[in-house]
Design an enzyme around this catalytic site. Sequence first.
Site, PDB file in Angstrom:
ATOM      1  N   TYR A 139       0.845  -1.207   0.000  1.00  0.00           N
ATOM      2  CA  TYR A 139       0.000   0.000   0.000  1.00  0.00           C
ATOM      3  C   TYR A 139       0.872   1.246   0.000  1.00  0.00           C
ATOM      4  O   TYR A 139       1.908   1.291   0.668  1.00  0.00           O
ATOM      5  CB  TYR A 139      -0.924   0.011   1.226  1.00  0.00           C
ATOM      6  CG  TYR A 139      -2.213  -0.726   0.958  1.00  0.00           C
ATOM      7  CD1 TYR A 139      -3.209  -0.132   0.188  1.00  0.00           C
ATOM      8  CD2 TYR A 139      -2.412  -2.014   1.425  1.00  0.00           C
ATOM      9  CE1 TYR A 139      -4.382  -0.807  -0.091  1.00  0.00           C
ATOM     10  CE2 TYR A 139      -3.578  -2.700   1.164  1.00  0.00           C
ATOM     11  CZ  TYR A 139      -4.558  -2.088   0.406  1.00  0.00           C
ATOM     12  OH  TYR A 139      -5.714  -2.748   0.126  1.00  0.00           O
ATOM     13  N   GLU A 140       0.447   2.237  -0.781  1.00  0.00           N
ATOM     14  CA  GLU A 140       1.242   3.459  -0.911  1.00  0.00           C
ATOM     15  C   GLU A 140       0.476   4.706  -0.495  1.00  0.00           C
ATOM     16  O   GLU A 140       1.061   5.774  -0.344  1.00  0.00           O
ATOM     17  CB  GLU A 140       1.747   3.574  -2.356  1.00  0.00           C
ATOM     18  CG  GLU A 140       2.501   2.308  -2.773  1.00  0.00           C
ATOM     19  CD  GLU A 140       3.092   2.351  -4.169  1.00  0.00           C
ATOM     20  OE1 GLU A 140       3.226   3.456  -4.729  1.00  0.00           O
ATOM     21  OE2 GLU A 140       3.425   1.275  -4.691  1.00  0.00           O
ATOM     22  N   HIS A 141      -0.858   4.588  -0.352  1.00  0.00           N
ATOM     23  CA  HIS A 141      -1.678   5.747   0.045  1.00  0.00           C
ATOM     24  C   HIS A 141      -2.676   5.279   1.106  1.00  0.00           C
ATOM     25  O   HIS A 141      -3.198   4.170   1.020  1.00  0.00           O
ATOM     26  CB  HIS A 141      -2.447   6.301  -1.157  1.00  0.00           C
ATOM     27  CG  HIS A 141      -1.584   6.514  -2.362  1.00  0.00           C
ATOM     28  ND1 HIS A 141      -0.685   7.546  -2.463  1.00  0.00           N
ATOM     29  CD2 HIS A 141      -1.469   5.799  -3.509  1.00  0.00           C
ATOM     30  CE1 HIS A 141      -0.063   7.476  -3.626  1.00  0.00           C
ATOM     31  NE2 HIS A 141      -0.516   6.421  -4.283  1.00  0.00           N
TER      32      HIS A 141
END
Length: 273
Positions: A139-141
């Site tokens: 996950y990046e956001h």
Amino acid sequence: MSSSTNRRVFREYVGAQQSEVNLTDVPVNPNVGEFHFILSFAIDYTSDSAPQPTNGNFSPSWNTSHHTPEAVAGFKRRHPDGPNIPKARVMLSVGGDSVMERANVFFSPVDEDSWVRNAVESLSAIINNYNLDGVDIDYEHFRTDAAMFTRCIGRLLTELKARKPGLITSIAPYSDTESSTPIYGRDTTDQDDIRYYNTQANNNFAGGRVLAAINTNRPGRHQHRQPGCGPPGVQRAEPERLPGIFFWSADASHNQNQGFTYEARAQQMLANN
Ligand SMILES: *[C@@H]1O[C@H](CO)[C@@H](O)[C@H](O)[C@H]1NC(C)=O
Ligand SMILES: *[C@@H]1O[C@H](CO)[C@@H](O)[C@H](O)[C@H]1NC(C)=O
């Protein structure tokens, strides 16, 4: 070191950029410890023109007509387990940056229990369908705080491992998941890399196995180091301590027509030490 005791792992993300690359196109060095493909990405978003989160109901965003369960089985058949050969494994990665570059993928559960329940069911179905060996979290956001993310992911991986003992798990730290992760600039030096790697491996993730990253994508959204710079520097400095290298991505290497030379070079490095 003989290959039977080499536990160094080479991994490569594949699928997110929708190239025509096949799993069997990438060379596998017989002397690395393990070779992992990571199908990218399983996402909990709708696939229409205005993607909306689905609270843990994951589906593949890679081209499922191209990277099929048969293709995964074919890759594994070509590299069967045995003495002195790498374990060829195929995982999936959860999350990623965007839904086909149309919208950011946010970690945005409605609530912890329902997200975990949906995620366990939907990811188990994909894992069983493709006979996958592991799950990577990328996950990046985020639309939740770190504590919520940690609880949800912890429960998810625990339940998936209970269903499939031996499941490989990993996490790709991003600036929101690991607050001291810097964005790599292209002017980063080998010394910067070594210092950063040591900080992560010895402090932030002490006790874990921290892999170095190589990006074969054009500079752009993903500002990791370009090939030939960082990890070789890390490797020169800490030859016995680097447990592995991961590549982003097989699609990028295919699209740039590089003949997978960086993949071959990185595996040679892992095999030699
Ligand atoms: C991948 O495999 C398919 C089916 O065998 C083949 O048609 C296609 O040309 C392959 N892709 C590449 C890039 O070689
Ligand atoms: C998905 O894969 C199939 C089979 O390789 C191919 O015919 C199709 O064009 C691909 N779709 C996209 C959007 O790349």
